[in-house]
Design a protein around this motif. Structure first.
Motif, mmCIF file in Angstrom:
data_model
loop_
_atom_site.group_PDB
_atom_site.id
_atom_site.type_symbol
_atom_site.label_atom_id
_atom_site.label_comp_id
_atom_site.label_asym_id
_atom_site.label_seq_id
_atom_site.Cartn_x
_atom_site.Cartn_y
_atom_site.Cartn_z
ATOM 1 N N ASP A 171 61.218 30.601 48.897
ATOM 2 C CA ASP A 171 61.992 29.576 48.187
ATOM 3 C C ASP A 171 61.342 29.120 46.891
ATOM 4 N N SER A 175 58.350 25.499 46.540
ATOM 5 C CA SER A 175 58.661 25.820 47.937
ATOM 6 C C SER A 175 58.460 24.653 48.907
ATOM 7 N N ALA A 350 56.513 31.407 46.301
ATOM 8 C CA ALA A 350 56.267 30.377 47.310
ATOM 9 C C ALA A 350 54.808 30.312 47.734
#
Length: 463
Positions: A171, A175, A350
């Motif tokens: 992500d 993150s 991330a």
């Protein structure tokens, strides 16, 4: 993909790395779901990314040959028809160093991020394994004392949950999975503002731009400011053009530039949101630069549909200790049941966010996929053969191997990209003159000496 598989992976983030590893899982019949915070139809900026050998390594590990060839067919071209590297210039547009002349410099091809992401995510969407509009909240380890088994329960901000054996945080550089697992090694570089812009590149516009851009990107470092300008010139077909001319698809072509400005250079604004005219602001920063460079950033700003000039936060990372998971578990007092748990893996930005000046962030994220995928396939094979979910020990061993490989490789590039401090190189002074002399006089000699020991440079990426 079998619905009753005893092994399942959840991926948070459908960006480049998340989508690429999802393809690998799909092609190896590993059960997974990928969750993406944005909606399926959200607008995405198509900034440029440059891909080299590391990215192709990820393609080969995770993609079908047809999809990999489709992506490589979308690579941009240059007057050299091969992979390129930036050329360093002074603010007066005098050449300092052509990085393609350095024997060890990593070269790359350009591609539009949205084009690449759409190609990667399409097979995963077609498989029904992507859920949009799902924002990660937290996770917890669910243990069954009677059987000794455990799962990761993943919670989302809308109140829904899902369970898996391995959770992968893909992500990005902000993150939430990184924070939840306790790595906490991502850093916002708040000393600079990063201005970005892009636009269309019809043939009449290309003809007005400096011809140097057709050979590769230009890069300038001066007085704490850095400037990058590059073109994306996709071929009209999958074959590479002749070096004598560029016949490109002008409906997909684009330019992209970035200007990093130290906040210490700015006295009139405390927040970039207060800047009324970003183009004028950037031109003021470049006021003493060559007129040709100042005109570059105005290109396309009046186009209908132009996204204008955006400002983004710069993020980087520092390398966690090898035993960071054990340290986090001891500090949290949770005996490995939450933070630091080996069932939560980190991928790409991330875990190793890096500054963009070496163009290796996306490349290293895709290289991660090539190293991570075989361990997930092994775990799935264990589950399939035994009819049970892999144990924590089986997962821990493979997580440790993946992280050891990834950290040694990727954090080397984090350091080469500047680590968590932005480089303040100035090529307008003595350093620039010295490097220019070395480029003209010594690089050819270095090439002659080292060429027999070097791999043949890519003319194109072969499958």
């Amino acid at each position: 993909m079998p619905e009753s598989s005893p092994f399942k992976v959840i991926i948070i983030g459908a960006g480049l790395a998340g989508s690429l590893v999802a393809n690998g899982l799909l092609n190896n019949n590993v059960s997974f779901t990928i969750y993406q915070r944005d909606s399926a139809h959200s607008k995405r900026e198509g900034y440029q990314i440059r891909l080299g050998d590391s990215a192709v390594r990820g393609f080969k590990a995770c993609l079908s040959q047809r999809l990999a060839e489709d992506i490589i067919g979308k690579f941009g071209q240059s007057a050299t028809s091969g992979p390129t590297a930036p050329c360093l210039y002074t603010t007066q547009f005098q050449p300092v160093l052509d990085l393609t002349r350095l024997p060890s410099y990593s070269r790359s091809f350009a591609i539009n991020r949205v084009v690449l992401r759409d190609l990667l995510i399409d097979p995963v969407v077609q498989s029904g394994n992507v859920l949009y509009g799902k924002s990660f909240s937290t996770y917890e380890i669910m243990a069954d004392a009677s059987t000794g088994s455990e799962r990761v329960r993943v919670s989302f901000t809308d109140g829904s949950t899902d369970e898996c054996d391995v959770l992968i945080g893909a992500d990005g550089s902000s993150s939430r999975v990184n924070a939840a697992v306790g790595a906490k090694n991502l850093v916002e570089l708040d000393s600079h503002w990063a201005f970005l812009s892009k636009g269309n590149l019809p043939k009449d516009r290309l003809e007005k731009l400096p011809v140097q851009l057709q050979k590769g990107p230009i890069l300038i470092f001066a007085n704490g400011v850095s400037f990058f300008y590059a073109l994306y010139l996709p071929s009209k077909n999958k074959s590479r053009p002749n070096a004598d001319s560029i016949a490109y698809n002008d409906t997909e072509a684009s330019f992209y530039w970035g200007l990093n400005v130290p906040k210490s250079h700015v006295t009139q604004y405390t927040d970039f949101a207060d800047i009324p005219d970003r183009l004028q602001f950037c031109q003021d920063i470049m006021r003493d630069w060559a007129p040709k460079l100042k005109s570059l950033i105005a290109t396309g700003q009046d186009d209908s549909g132009s996204s204008g000039i955006n400002v983004i936060p710069l993020r980087a990372s520092f390398q966690p200790a090898r035993n960071w998971r054990e340290r986090v578990q001891r500090a949290s007092g949770e005996s490995g049941r939450g933070q630091g748990h080996a069932r939560v893996w980190l991928l790409g930005d991330a875990i190793h966010a890096m500054q963009p000046n070496r163009g290796m962030g996306g490349n290293q994220a895709m290289h991660d996929c090539a190293e991570l995928l075989p361990y997930l396939v092994e775990l799935n094979e264990i589950a399939t053969a035994s009819g049970r979910a892999p144990t924590l020990e089986e997962i821990f061993v493979r997580c440790a191997k993946y992280e050891a490989q990834m950290m040694q490789r990727a954090f080397g590039w984090v350091r080469k990209s500047g680590g968590i401090s932005i480089p303040t190189i100035d090529f307008d002074g003595i350093l620039g003159k010295l490097v220019a002399v070395i480029d003209r006089l010594f690089i050819p000699v270095i090439w002659v000496v080292l060429r027999p020991f070097l791999a043949t440079p890519h003319k194109e990426f072969a499958w």
